[in-house]
Scaffold this motif. Structure first.
Motif, short mmCIF file in Angstrom:
data_model
loop_
_atom_site.label_atom_id
_atom_site.label_comp_id
_atom_site.label_asym_id
_atom_site.label_seq_id
_atom_site.Cartn_x
_atom_site.Cartn_y
_atom_site.Cartn_z
N VAL A 104 0.69 -1.43 0.08
CA VAL A 104 0.33 -0.18 -0.09
C VAL A 104 0.75 1.52 0.56
O VAL A 104 2.05 1.41 0.59
N ARG A 105 0.09 1.90 -0.61
CA ARG A 105 1.01 3.55 -0.86
C ARG A 105 0.40 4.47 -1.33
O ARG A 105 -0.99 4.87 -1.18
N TYR A 106 1.03 6.24 -1.01
CA TYR A 106 0.10 6.64 -1.60
C TYR A 106 0.19 6.86 -2.90
O TYR A 106 0.95 6.62 -3.63
N SER A 107 -1.02 7.47 -3.21
CA SER A 107 -1.06 7.52 -4.75
C SER A 107 -0.44 9.27 -5.47
O SER A 107 -0.66 9.75 -4.77
N GLN A 108 0.26 8.53 -6.54
CA GLN A 108 1.23 9.75 -6.87
C GLN A 108 0.64 11.11 -7.68
O GLN A 108 0.26 12.57 -7.05
N THR A 109 -0.53 10.37 -8.11
CA THR A 109 -1.39 11.58 -9.46
C THR A 109 -2.51 11.36 -8.77
O THR A 109 -3.40 12.59 -8.75
N GLY A 110 -3.17 11.27 -7.09
CA GLY A 110 -4.54 11.31 -6.35
C GLY A 110 -3.63 11.87 -5.14
O GLY A 110 -5.02 11.83 -4.09
N LEU A 111 -2.45 12.15 -5.13
CA LEU A 111 -2.23 12.45 -3.77
C LEU A 111 -3.40 13.67 -3.32
O LEU A 111 -3.40 13.33 -1.43
N SER A 112 -3.25 14.52 -3.57
CA SER A 112 -3.45 15.87 -3.68
C SER A 112 -5.23 15.62 -3.26
O SER A 112 -6.57 16.37 -2.44
N GLU A 113 -6.11 14.33 -3.39
CA GLU A 113 -7.16 14.53 -2.96
C GLU A 113 -7.40 13.32 -2.18
O GLU A 113 -8.36 12.84 -1.56
N GLY A 114 -5.86 12.55 -1.77
CA GLY A 114 -5.82 11.97 -0.16
C GLY A 114 -6.15 10.49 -0.88
O GLY A 114 -6.99 9.50 -0.28
N LEU A 115 -5.77 9.87 -1.99
CA LEU A 115 -5.73 8.91 -3.11
C LEU A 115 -5.08 7.75 -2.46
O LEU A 115 -4.55 8.57 -1.82
N TYR A 116 -5.17 6.62 -1.82
CA TYR A 116 -4.01 5.61 -1.51
C TYR A 116 -4.07 4.63 -2.70
O TYR A 116 -5.03 4.24 -3.71
N VAL A 117 -2.90 3.65 -2.74
CA VAL A 117 -2.85 2.67 -4.02
C VAL A 117 -2.75 1.17 -2.98
O VAL A 117 -1.97 1.64 -2.24
N LEU A 118 -3.81 0.76 -3.73
CA LEU A 118 -3.13 -0.80 -2.96
C LEU A 118 -3.30 -1.46 -4.43
O LEU A 118 -3.43 -1.64 -5.48
N SER A 119 -1.68 -2.77 -4.55
CA SER A 119 -0.61 -2.89 -5.32
C SER A 119 -0.44 -4.59 -5.29
O SER A 119 -0.02 -5.03 -4.07
N VAL A 120 -0.53 -5.66 -6.03
CA VAL A 120 -0.73 -6.43 -6.20
C VAL A 120 -0.08 -6.77 -6.79
O VAL A 120 -0.20 -7.21 -8.72
N ASN A 121 0.95 -8.47 -6.74
CA ASN A 121 1.06 -8.83 -7.93
C ASN A 121 -0.04 -10.15 -8.42
O ASN A 121 0.54 -10.80 -7.65
N LYS A 122 -0.58 -10.73 -9.12
CA LYS A 122 -1.42 -10.94 -9.91
C LYS A 122 -0.80 -11.60 -11.29
O LYS A 122 -1.66 -12.88 -11.53
#
Length: 139
Positions: free
Chosen positions: A63-81
Motif C-alpha cells: 500500500v502506498r500514497y497515490s502520486q496522481t491522486g495525493l491531493s485528493e487523499g488517495l491511496y493505492v493497493l498494488s498486488v502481483n496478480k
C-alpha cells in the motif's frame, strides 16, 4: 502546518487532512495507524512498485500514497496478480479515507466498500485469494 516535498510530491495541511482525516486526534490516530503498517511504502512511485513487485510471488502486495491522486487523499493497493516467472502482472486499486465515515472507502461511488482500517481491508475475505504476502518495508 508547513509544506514540504517528498520525492517531488507537494505535501500540505489540506492534503494531510484528506489522507488522514480532520481533527487533531483523528489525524494523529490515522497517521500512526497507516505508518505502522509494515507493507505501507508511502511515496513509492508506480514504476518502482512494478520493479519491486514483478519478481515476487503471485499475491504479494503493498500500500502506498497515490502520486496522481495525493491531493485528493488517495491511496493505492498494488498486488502481483501474474506469474513471476513470466514477468508478473501488477494491478493497482485506489481507495481513500472518508473523514465523515472515519473509514476507508474502496471501489466506485456507486458500489463502495467501507472498511474501518487499511488492515481490515487487506484481510477482508473478498481479497483473501489475491492478497497473500505483504511486501514489508526494508528497515
Amino acid at each position: 502546518c508547513k509544506t514540504f516535498n517528498q520525492e517531488g510530491t507537494r505535501w500540505t495541511y489540506q492534503v494531510c487532512r484528506k489522507c488522514f482525516g480532520t481533527g487533531p486526534s483523528l489525524c494523529l490516530r490515522r497517521v500512526l495507524e497507516v505508518y505502522s503498517l509494515p507493507y505501507f511504502h508511502s511515496f513509492m512511485g508506480s514504476q518502482e512498485v512494478k520493479d519491486v513487485l514483478r519478481p515476487t510471488d503471485v499475491g504479494t502486495y503493498l500500500v502506498r500514497y497515490s502520486q496522481t491522486g495525493l491531493s485528493e487523499g488517495l491511496y493505492v493497493l498494488s498486488v502481483n496478480k501474474g506469474v513471476a516467472a513470466e514477468g508478473g502482472s501488477i494491478s493497482s486499486y485506489q481507495f481513500r479515507l472518508d473523514p465523515a465515515l472515519d473509514a476507508f472507502v474502496f471501489g466506485s461511488q456507486d458500489f463502495p466498500e467501507v472498511f474501518p482500517s487499511i488492515e481490515s481491508m487487506v484481510t477482508n475475505e473478498r481479497f483473501s485469494v489475491s492478497l497473500l504476502y505483504p511486501l514489508t518495508k526494508q528497515r
